[in-house]
Write an enzyme that holds these catalytic residues in place. Structure first.
Site, PDB file in Angstrom:
ATOM      1  CE1 TYR A  14       2.423  18.861  -2.026  1.00 59.31           C
ATOM      2  CE2 TYR A  14       4.530  19.475  -2.955  1.00 59.31           C
ATOM      3  CZ  TYR A  14       3.651  18.502  -2.524  1.00 59.31           C
ATOM      4  OH  TYR A  14       4.010  17.180  -2.573  1.00 59.31           O
TER       5      TYR A  14
ATOM      6  CE  LYS B 225      -4.592   9.513 -10.866  1.00 61.67           C
ATOM      7  NZ  LYS B 225      -4.738   8.051 -11.018  1.00 61.67           N
TER       8      LYS B 225
ATOM      9  CG  ASP C 140      -2.331   5.865 -11.779  1.00 58.74           C
ATOM     10  OD1 ASP C 140      -2.103   6.576 -12.774  1.00 58.74           O
ATOM     11  OD2 ASP C 140      -3.408   5.258 -11.609  1.00 58.74           O
TER      12      ASP C 140
ATOM     13  CG  ASP D 190       7.433  16.224  -3.458  1.00 58.49           C
ATOM     14  OD1 ASP D 190       8.618  15.873  -3.364  1.00 58.49           O
ATOM     15  OD2 ASP D 190       6.756  16.635  -2.488  1.00 58.49           O
TER      16      ASP D 190
ATOM     17  CG  ASP E 105      11.606  12.098  -2.909  1.00 54.90           C
ATOM     18  OD1 ASP E 105      12.333  12.986  -3.396  1.00 54.90           O
ATOM     19  OD2 ASP E 105      11.269  12.081  -1.706  1.00 54.90           O
TER      20      ASP E 105
END
Ligand code: NAD
Length: 370
Positions: free
Chosen positions: A143, A194, A227, A251, A255
């Site tokens: 970000y 990852k 994942d 993030d 959520d």
């Protein structure tokens, strides 16, 4: 009684001021019954500050936030400010505070309160007793990484790009937050990235493993690809105690995890800064939800996310575990008694206003403290 705990309250817009009023009652109760006194300042942020002062947060408000022990934030934003554009929007208040106070560690608990078990879309047997904490790095990663942008290619088509960047220092400091938290919980950390496809993931994994071996061998550490973690959170979320991850993956995963528990109106969060040499760190506490313009002014918002954010503030900024647990316990008991705001309403329960919910929490606090 000396007022030594300095708080800045920033209610913001929409339901922010409504739910913050109920926290004030809890603070008054603590003053009266627990002999804990807070030195409280209050200020405008978001749309309210734009209307009054022309900007979402003034430098003076940032300085006030810097000077206190903890900031309790409500929510900002609303349709009346949507047309202002990126550079002036109400949400700049929170982004500015995160940046100016160096708030790099976002803590989001996902705890299932038994009376609300039916509010989750998952089966009760999967989520009963769920109590996990997601620690998300919140000032680095993709970000904020450079280079970033959208270029126009010679053929007129476009190319957009962002860069995932992490340094050893950034990874270590967020991992330390996770390990330290785990020591106060079940002593288990799952580090998520990852590493199979990203160099930053490899560095992340190695750095967390090295820090673990060096300073936190008493905590159990596991590693998981992001994942797979998303799948595991839905399949068997109780396997986790503390999850630590990057800005982007954290993030998404936070959520996802928060929705395991059912309602936006119940979810608190904390964002912590770097501790100074005396151990003091900046910290901001806020509900996950926004300003909910669709229900603002109706007196029906659920105040519990804001109250539980205050409980987190007591726990993490002032080490007041007993008081924090008391507020959490009072919220659970109110829900168990069948009182509900509209967002968590269930058959057989009584639908009540923001204010009645706040009163009920204070009544339960009285009983718990008796
Ligand atoms: P939102 O969280 O405000 O609302 C989403 C839905 O959940 C709405 O239907 C709302 O009524 C409901 N809801 C939220 N909190 C509730 C509560 N405490 N009790 C009962 N119901 C509740 O998200 P949104 O609608 O996407 O955004 C509204 C505004 O809030 C936008 O301007 C957005 O930018 C802003 N926002 C601010 C923050 C923040 O201040 N940190 C976070 C998210 C969104």
């Amino acid at each position: 009684m000396p007022a030594n705990k300095k708080l800045l309250i920033l209610p913001g817009d929409g339901i922010g001021p409504e739910v913050m009023n109920e926290v004030r009652r809890v603070i008054e109760w603590m003053d009266r019954r627990r002999h804990v006194s807070f030195d409280i300042q209050e200020d405008l942020v978001g749309g309210a500050a734009i209307d009054a002062r022309g900007m979402a947060i003034t430098p003076a408000t940032v300085e006030r936030a810097r000077a206190v022990d903890a900031v309790l934030f409500g929510a900002v934003g609303g349709p009346q400010w949507d047309s202002l554009g990126f550079a002036k929007r109400p949400e700049l208040a929170i982004l500015t505070l995160r940046k100016e106070l160096g708030l790099f560690a976002n803590l989001r608990p996902a705890t299932v309160l038994e009376p609300l078990i039916g509010a989750s879309t998952l089966k009760p047997e999967v989520i009963s007793g769920l109590d996990l904490m997601i620690v998300r790095e919140s000032t680095g990663g993709i970000y904020f990484g450079e280079p970033r942008g959208v270029d126009t290619l010679p053929d007129g088509s476009k190319r957009g790009y962002n860069t995932e960047v992490y340094t050893t220092h950034e990874i270590e400091r967020i991992a330390r937050v996770a390990f330290d938290l785990a020591r106060k919980r079940q002593r288990r950390v799952c580090s998520v990235e990852k590493a199979n496809v990203m160099e930053t993931g490899l560095l992340w994994r190695q750095t967390v493993a090295d820090l673990h071996a060096r300073d936190y061998a008493d905590v159990e550490l596991s590693h998981m690809y992001a994942d797979n973690c998303a799948m595991q959170l839905v399949r068997n979320p109780r396997q986790f105690d503390v999850i630590v991850s990057t800005n982007l993956f954290g993030d998404l995963l936070s959520d996802l995890a928060s929705m395991l528990t059912g309602s936006l109106g119940m979810l608190p969060s904390a964002t912590l800064g770097v501790p100074d040499s005396s151990g003091r760190r900046h910290a901001l506490y806020e509900p996950i939800h926004g300003s909910a313009p669709d229900i603002a002014g109706k007196g029906i918002a659920n105040p519990m996310a804001q109250m539980l954010s205050f409980a987190m503030l007591l726990r993490y900024s002032f080490d007041m575990e007993e008081d924090a647990a008391m507020i959490e316990g009072a919220c659970t008991r109110v829900l168990a008694s069948g009182l509900r705001t509209a967002d968590v309403m269930a058959p057989g329960c009584a639908k009540v206003s923001t204010h009645v919910m706040g009163e009920a929490v204070v009544r339960e606090l009285d009983k718990l403290a008796a």
